[in-house]
Scaffold this active site. Structure first.
Site: not given
Length: 798
Positions: A346, A534, A540, A646
């Site tokens: 991942h 998140k 990020k 999403k």
């Protein structure tokens, strides 16, 4: 559940009075929630039993999904939707004076997960059941989960997550299936029947007790199982402090991701990982032997899938069972193990590839360490025979080296399949992070682009949009997400586009009310809702987002003629308790929010919102309301992302780098329906390999950057002294590892284009529709079917 509403109402009233020992008129909302939950669980029990009996009767191959976390969200309404009785139950309750939404509010979000890894595991369980595939989850029943986040004076404060305070109505304790897990102690070798046999003695033993939860498929008779393990004391050792032993034992299933800054935390994390895999494998093997007897053909009937490196100890644990208990020789045990276990990677972040110090691993898990050591020696021998004398290559690939056990190396060597979670991610694994292993085992590597349990994010989270879609193209999309593509037939239908806009507006109003209740800030629902929610991590780049907000604020203060499309920037994120830098970013966002939101000059043109305690139930209100989806990670760093999917299926437009699954979103929707900016993965990797990036140069050449970066440390924010020096230093002193300054100009330019595009409302709705129509590809049903066909070799059992 019941053939009609009247039958349900009568049964519900009777059950409330039986369970609570009081008249219905005296019962509370909590009584109603507990009663409804128990009725649902009992109702699905018939299908749950029948599902397991089908698997036994057909001797079907089954997959067991091992994950350290499952981010389930609330299950009450989702189970009603999947059973097809939501409307009837809601109406029946309403006629009894009970609001289903109020009952749902009483259900806590299960404290079993944190981020994308755990949410993906939950989506996969949903899709396994919904596609009638024989697959079950195994995890840990955390008492407190990660933590409940409070924001106090702009800082993150962590409180215990009390999700089990009133019990968990969905679980069934199975004490008769408890197993023992040994830690510490020593290994003794004895000759028995002409072979060397190993016994783990003088161990500190922990009992793992399973709690089973039903996983209900959508409009399906399949009910699979999520088995969660609770750590409890075994027999109390005579030579130790009983209270200390009890605390040590219960700590194993107390918190998700305990702080591992020090050895004590590392020991606890490693304990958790072995606890999960040992309990799960003992349970799996016991069930298998009951049906099949000999373990010789285990790999033909069972697949054990490890979700990231946390459950990698499943490899040596299965070897231990086969060697020490089933008495196989090494080669046969290794053949069974390496054909039973598959592994999903991942991450591309080297610091996230787990490794455990030998000085901790060896005494805690003495028999497991011996097996890992033997795996390593045999693997290194193979490497030597292939390329004699290449010590450097062998050292880089070794499972044990430099005093560490490298879990990703063990995962690759001990499994038959290694998959990434987006096409770009898999290519980076093959060509960079794991290139030497790919060269060794090219047949093992494959890609399985992530997906989402789209019914939760539409049917549950966005019922108005779901109804509009069904009215327009029919209901087949609820079983086949690909059918959303038929929405493209309506991209020039102004009536449909107008309805789409009304749905979005209603969702924004709902979120605005939540924002008002939580923060006291009123936001303009006609403004762009620009959202980044998140996990908080430097790669990020929440920092890039907040620096752009600071730049907009500066423009508004300096230039009275500056005009911008009104924006509400919405953040939500938890930072790991030990992640000092991430916590500084949270403080910065809240400090900027405090400054901007209280400046009368700004008014409704710009608002900054940080919603505390991000969780699934909050996300279900955020995604449907978003206009813009911030997916702005440094290219090459995000393995996939699922928030991007999403947002997409709820009609938000992506602003992002070509990273993770953004690449595949871009391919589906085309240049004109996504806002791309910044370095590519190839360019980022080139800088990492060859150097050449100088963040200080960008600081000096771009006045906007210089102004914003200086404001971190020059007293611009009143009452904040030296607070943001670590952020300032990361950008200049440490040469901006994640290219925030490099991508700043490109990001600012694309944000201006977003503002301009939003003013053409008809065009914006067309872009939104195109995103919804193409989002069906990102269904976890599709992903799971690929796993089932290409990796697990399992088939629907109906």
């Amino acid at each position: 559940m019941f053939s009609n509403k009247e039958m349900f109402k009568a049964a519900f009233i009777k059950r409330v009075e039986m369970l609570c020992g009081k008249s219905f008129s005296e019962s509370t909302a909590r009584d109603h929630y507990q009663t409804l939950g128990q009725m649902i669980r009992e109702f699905v029990s018939n299908d749950w039993i029948a599902t397991n009996e089908r698997y036994l009767a057909t001797k079907a191959k089954q997959v067991y999904y091992l994950s350290i976390e499952y981010l389930l969200g609330k299950l009450l309404r989702q189970n009603l939707i999947n059973l097809g009785v939501e409307e009837m139950i809601a109406e029946g309750l309403h006629e009894l004076g009970i609001d289903l939404g109020d009952l749902e509010e009483l259900e806590p979000d299960a404290g079993l997960g944190n981020g994308g890894l755990g949410r993906l595991a939950a989506c996969f369980l949903d899709s396994l059941a919904s596609t009638n595939l024989p697959g079950h989850g195994h995890g840990i029943r955390y008492k407190h989960g990660l933590f409940e986040q409070k924001i106090v004076d702009g800082y993150q404060v962590e409180l215990p997550e009390q999700w089990l305070r009133s019990g968990n109505v969905w679980e069934i304790r199975k004490a008769d299936l408890a197993v023992r897990i040994p830690f510490w102690g020593k290994v003794e070798a004895k000759m028995e029947n002409g072979r060397l046999v190993f016994h783990h003695s003088h161990a500190e033993t922990v009992t793992a007790v399973p709690y089973d939860m039903p996983v209900v498929g959508f409009e399906s008779d399949t009910v699979n199982t999520l088995r969660l393990w609770n750590a409890e004391p075994a027999q109390f050792p005579l030579d130790t402090d009983i209270l200390k032993y009890k605390r040590r034992t219960e700590a194993i299933s107390e918190f998700l991701y305990p702080d591992d800054t020090h050895d004590e935390g590392k020991i606890l994390r490693l304990k958790q990982q072995y606890f999960l895999v040992s309990a799960s494998l003992q349970s799996i093997i016991r069930a298998y032997k009951k049906q099949h007897g000999s373990l010789k053909e285990l790999h033909q009937h069972v697949c054990i899938h490890i979700n990231d490196t946390h459950p990698v100890l499943a490899i040596p644990e299965l070897m231990r069972i086969l060697l020490d208990e089933a008495k196989f020789d090494w080669d046969e045990a290794w053949h069974i193990t390496t054909n039973t276990i598959s592994y999903t990677n991942h991450t591309t972040l080297s610091e996230a590839l787990e490794k455990w110090p030998v000085h901790i691993f060896k005494p805690l898990l003495p028999r497991i360490y011996m097996i890992v050591e033997e795996i390593n020696e045999r693997f290194c021998k193979e490497l030597w025979e292939e390329t004699p004398g290449e010590w450097e290559r062998i050292g880089k690939l070794a499972i044990i080296s430099d005093g560490f056990v490298k879990m990703a190396h063990l995962a690759i060597v001990g499994s038959f399949s290694v998959n990434g979670v987006a096409r770009l991610h898999t290519e980076i694994l093959k060509e960079r992070e794991m290139k030497p292993f790919f060269q060794l085992y090219p047949e093992k590597f494959n890609n399985k682009t992530n997906g989402i349990a789209y019914r939760r994010w539409l049917l549950k989270a966005n019922p108005e949009l779901s109804s509009l879609i069904t009215e327009t193209i029919g209901s087949s999309w609820t079983h086949s997400a690909h059918d959303l593509i038929h929405l493209l037939d309506y991209q020039n239908d102004s009536g449909f586009l107008d309805q789409l806009a009304k749905v979005k507006s209603a969702n924004k109003q709902r979120l605005a009310e939540i924002i008002g209740r939580q923060t006291g800030i009123a936001v303009d629902t006609s403004a762009i809702f620009d959202v980044q929610v998140k996990r908080l991590h430097a790669y990020k780049r929440q920092l890039l987002n907040v620096m752009h907000i600071m730049h907009l604020y500066n423009r508004m203060k300096e230039d009275s003629g500056f005009n911008m499309t009104p924006r509400v920037f919405i953040f939500a994120a938890k930072a790991s308790p030990g992640y000092y830098y991430a916590k500084k970013i949270i403080k910065l966002i809240n400090t900027v929010a405090q400054t901007v939101n209280n400046d009368p000059l700004v008014g409704d043109k710009l608002k900054v919102i940080f919603l505390e305690n991000y969780r699934v139930s909050l996300a279900e209100n955020i995604f449907p309301a978003a206009d813009v989806s911030e997916q702005i990670s440094t290219a090459s760093k995000e393995a996939s992302g699922t928030g991007n999917m999403k947002f997409m299926i709820n009609g938000a437009l992506t602003v992002g780098t070509l990273d993770g699954a953004n690449v595949e979103i871009h391919e589906l929707v085309g240049d004109e329906n996504i806002f791309l900016f910044g370095l590519t993965a190839e360019e980022v990797l080139h800088y990492y390999k060859h150097g050449g990036y100088d963040s200080v140069g960008y600081y000096h050449l771009d006045r906007r950057i210089q102004q914003v970066v200086d404001q971190l440390v020059n007293g611009f924010f009143p009452g904040v002294h030296n607070e943001f020096e670590p952020i300032f230093d990361s950008l200049l002193e440490e040469n901006d590892q994640y290219f925030v300054l490099k991508d700043f100009a490109s990001y600012t330019d694309i944000q201006r284009k977003i503002g301009d595009a939003f003013t053409d409302r008809l065009k914006w709705q067309k872009m939104s529709l195109v995103n919804i129509a193409h989002a069906g590809y990102f269904s976890s049903d599709r992903t799971i079917k690929e796993y089932a066909k290409d990796i697990w070799d399992i088939h629907p059992i109906i």
